[in-house]
Design an enzyme around this catalytic site. Sequence first.
Site, PDB file in Angstrom:
ATOM      1  N   ASP A 134       0.853  -1.177   0.000  1.00 47.37           N
ATOM      2  CA  ASP A 134       0.000   0.000   0.000  1.00 47.37           C
ATOM      3  C   ASP A 134       0.897   1.238   0.000  1.00 47.37           C
ATOM      4  O   ASP A 134       1.718   1.413   0.902  1.00 47.37           O
ATOM      5  CB  ASP A 134      -0.885  -0.018   1.270  1.00 47.37           C
ATOM      6  CG  ASP A 134      -2.249   0.563   1.020  1.00 47.37           C
ATOM      7  OD1 ASP A 134      -2.313   1.623   0.391  1.00 47.37           O
ATOM      8  OD2 ASP A 134      -3.249  -0.040   1.476  1.00 47.37           O
ATOM      9  N   ASP A 236      -2.948   4.658  -2.217  1.00 47.26           N
ATOM     10  CA  ASP A 236      -3.949   5.283  -1.356  1.00 47.26           C
ATOM     11  C   ASP A 236      -4.321   6.682  -1.877  1.00 47.26           C
ATOM     12  O   ASP A 236      -3.427   7.485  -2.177  1.00 47.26           O
ATOM     13  CB  ASP A 236      -3.343   5.400   0.054  1.00 47.26           C
ATOM     14  CG  ASP A 236      -4.368   5.742   1.108  1.00 47.26           C
ATOM     15  OD1 ASP A 236      -5.332   4.986   1.252  1.00 47.26           O
ATOM     16  OD2 ASP A 236      -4.200   6.769   1.793  1.00 47.26           O
ATOM     17  N   GLU A 278      -6.409   4.161  -5.723  1.00 43.85           N
ATOM     18  CA  GLU A 278      -7.698   4.461  -5.088  1.00 43.85           C
ATOM     19  C   GLU A 278      -8.103   5.862  -5.537  1.00 43.85           C
ATOM     20  O   GLU A 278      -7.397   6.833  -5.274  1.00 43.85           O
ATOM     21  CB  GLU A 278      -7.574   4.424  -3.561  1.00 43.85           C
ATOM     22  CG  GLU A 278      -8.922   4.598  -2.881  1.00 43.85           C
ATOM     23  CD  GLU A 278      -8.830   4.992  -1.404  1.00 43.85           C
ATOM     24  OE1 GLU A 278      -9.803   4.777  -0.668  1.00 43.85           O
ATOM     25  OE2 GLU A 278      -7.774   5.527  -0.999  1.00 43.85           O
ATOM     26  N   HIS A 352     -11.365  -2.487   3.488  1.00 44.79           N
ATOM     27  CA  HIS A 352     -11.247  -2.191   4.923  1.00 44.79           C
ATOM     28  C   HIS A 352     -11.956  -0.906   5.331  1.00 44.79           C
ATOM     29  O   HIS A 352     -12.002  -0.582   6.520  1.00 44.79           O
ATOM     30  CB  HIS A 352      -9.767  -2.107   5.288  1.00 44.79           C
ATOM     31  CG  HIS A 352      -9.101  -0.942   4.599  1.00 44.79           C
ATOM     32  ND1 HIS A 352      -8.925  -0.890   3.233  1.00 44.79           N
ATOM     33  CD2 HIS A 352      -8.608   0.228   5.078  1.00 44.79           C
ATOM     34  CE1 HIS A 352      -8.344   0.243   2.906  1.00 44.79           C
ATOM     35  NE2 HIS A 352      -8.142   0.946   4.006  1.00 44.79           N
ATOM     36  N   ASP A 353     -12.455  -0.129   4.361  1.00 47.65           N
ATOM     37  CA  ASP A 353     -13.181   1.110   4.674  1.00 47.65           C
ATOM     38  C   ASP A 353     -14.691   0.938   4.512  1.00 47.65           C
ATOM     39  O   ASP A 353     -15.439   1.885   4.751  1.00 47.65           O
ATOM     40  CB  ASP A 353     -12.768   2.238   3.713  1.00 47.65           C
ATOM     41  CG  ASP A 353     -11.323   2.667   3.859  1.00 47.65           C
ATOM     42  OD1 ASP A 353     -10.775   2.561   4.971  1.00 47.65           O
ATOM     43  OD2 ASP A 353     -10.735   3.110   2.849  1.00 47.65           O
TER      44      ASP A 353
HETATM   45  O1  ISL Z   1     -14.454   5.374   3.160  1.00 48.76           O
HETATM   46  C1  ISL Z   1     -14.144   6.531   3.024  1.00 48.76           C
HETATM   47  C2  ISL Z   1     -14.932   7.471   2.225  1.00 48.76           C
HETATM   48  O2  ISL Z   1     -15.954   8.041   3.036  1.00 48.76           O
HETATM   49  C3  ISL Z   1     -13.079   7.092   3.826  1.00 48.76           C
HETATM   50  O3  ISL Z   1     -13.155   6.403   5.029  1.00 48.76           O
HETATM   51  C4  ISL Z   1     -11.649   6.871   3.405  1.00 48.76           C
HETATM   52  O4  ISL Z   1     -10.924   7.784   4.126  1.00 48.76           O
HETATM   53  C5  ISL Z   1     -11.347   7.061   1.960  1.00 48.76           C
HETATM   54  O5  ISL Z   1     -11.856   5.958   1.356  1.00 48.76           O
HETATM   55  C6  ISL Z   1      -9.823   7.106   1.715  1.00 48.76           C
HETATM   56  O6  ISL Z   1      -9.282   5.930   2.199  1.00 48.76           O
HETATM   57  C7  ISL Z   1      -7.910   5.698   2.271  1.00 48.76           C
HETATM   58  O7  ISL Z   1      -7.182   6.754   2.859  1.00 48.76           O
HETATM   59  C8  ISL Z   1      -7.410   7.034   4.236  1.00 48.76           C
HETATM   60  C9  ISL Z   1      -7.436   5.780   5.106  1.00 48.76           C
HETATM   61  O8  ISL Z   1      -7.962   6.086   6.354  1.00 48.76           O
HETATM   62  C10 ISL Z   1      -8.241   4.664   4.479  1.00 48.76           C
HETATM   63  O9  ISL Z   1      -8.191   3.514   5.266  1.00 48.76           O
HETATM   64  C11 ISL Z   1      -7.683   4.449   3.105  1.00 48.76           C
HETATM   65  O10 ISL Z   1      -8.244   3.355   2.435  1.00 48.76           O
HETATM   66  C12 ISL Z   1      -6.296   7.932   4.661  1.00 48.76           C
HETATM   67  O11 ISL Z   1      -5.076   7.331   4.334  1.00 48.76           O
END
Ligand code: ISL
Length: 590
Positions: A134, A236, A278, A352-353
């Site tokens: 990641d 990310d 992402e 995971h989100d």
């Molecule tokens: O799900 C989401 C959109 O509302 C958010 O929680 C998320 O922050 C977004 O998807 C971005 O995610 C990524 O970056 C974040 C981290 O907390 C997440 O786990 C990651 O997948 C910050 O690095």
Amino acid sequence: MFQMLADEWRRLVKCGGDFADLSKAPKELEKTMPFEMTKDWWKSATGYQIYPRSFADSDGDGVGDIKGILSKLDYLKDLGIGFIWLSPVFKSPMRDNGYDISDYYDIAPEFGTLDDMDTLIAEAGRRDIGIVMDLVVNHSSDEHAWFEDAKSSREAAPRDHYIWRDPAEGGGPPNDLQSFFGGPAWTLDETSGQYYFHLFHSKQPDLNWQNPKLRAKVYGMMNWWFDRGIAGFRMDVIDLIGKDPDNGITADGPDLHKFLQEMHDATLKGRDVVTVGEAWSANLSNAQQYTGANSGELSMVFQFSHISQDWDADFGKYKKKDVDFIALKKTFNAWQTTLQNDGWNSLFWSNHDLPRAVSRFGNDTEYRVESAKALGLVLHLMKGTPYIYQGEEIGMTNSHFASIDAFDDLEIHGQWADLKLRGLTEAEFLAGANQNGRDHARTPMHWSADAHAGFTTGTPWLPVNANFEQVNVQTALGDPASVLAFYQRLTRLRMDNPVLVGGGFEPLFEDHPQLWGYLRTPVDAGVGKTGAGAIVVLANLSSQPSSVDLPEYLVGDVEDLLSTHGPCSVLSPTMSLAPYEAVSCVLQAL
Ligand code: ISL
């Protein structure tokens, strides 16, 4: 000797400099790739996401670790995956569970050591599984040495690795941009009297991508990991790196594609690796720019139109809402047809989100097993690279959190602080968080019916879901009708079937309120003409029986590929499907 060179190289890269030099690792460091990579290998592979904190704990501290992952590699091999997307394992204060990195060249002690990581790369490679790390470079942790140095004074050398601005005239933040985790996106640094920018938590300061030296350091770090043998990067929130915060632009900023192309030239070019960015802002108009064959950017993006299509217009995902099934299908269909000839899709229900797939899109009570299989089938047979989120392959469900305090996730607490001021009630927020909160995906993996689901011998950092005695790997392994057995067949279908990988896509009965249908066509065949070799996918994504009239060219004998309720040998003029029944079959020559 190797270690000495590695240390020296690491020191050089950390000191920064021109990336043209940094991208050239000393000859001795060039290791043989442990993972056999051919061009575009990731098109026929299935990815599997591991959230290391919650996957498998080898030492009883309640937190998953790399040795835990090592102990499950044979399980993953049997599942048939081609690569693991490993959520961050780097050194971190863990304010956002590793998405706040304090050292890109080291592993968090709770997860293991660099040696463990090398072993994981090698052992996964022996099983033909690539490791995709990641890349979290929109921001670092505020405990990264760069930030600690940067905030020491306005003159500090790495000051411009981050984004600093004077207060607005009359005081206060430079503008009203908000953080995704709630509150302003600017925090005042008392020492220097300037604000720093952070799109996430204040402990996650944004890196300044406008600074070429910073970019060079990122590329040097990526090459260092590639030279250690990884198979790619998940990037990310990569659509945020081209931002222009002074003009309120965060996602899809003016320099985004320039930076992605530069990164490609400096790191990815000539390597048969996979990259998945992402990109919440990715849309049908810019998808080809990211993933097109000649764009020189990424292999694919995680886009979220199917996830967010039914979020509340005012309160987003924290206000409970039902899935709009027809809109959901149309979103997938549009992406499938847009990237049909150039570009590549990623396919996923969860990460995971996000909530557990079967709880958000299926029926996690009466039809848990059936709906988990049906969701798997419709997703994995589309065109693109499918991703399984840990636990999805056994049909893990959302947990129930009795209060807002019971959630661990920093986003939930930050968003609640904001949304209550904007008028959402506690009961509404709790219902929304119980539907879409990030902790559902983060409860520990269920390996067995033993204490704490066999995840740890200690106390898990987040409680296991109450249903682990029914839903776990051990039970599923002994049951040929389990979700797991079905997923094992799904991954193999993709490896064995060129039509699934490279064939065309045609939606069927898009406006049907319960049934999902599409065709995968052999590349050059017009389906309406001969039809032979085309794959038909039909699924009832509802808890009621349902039926549909098929067009004449689909009716007749078929060869079953994989179906949830027993093999299908003929498609009849009216197809009736039981709740969550899903069928896939190959049309025979007329
Ligand atoms: O799900 C989401 C959109 O509302 C958010 O929680 C998320 O922050 C977004 O998807 C971005 O995610 C990524 O970056 C974040 C981290 O907390 C997440 O786990 C990651 O997948 C910050 O690095």
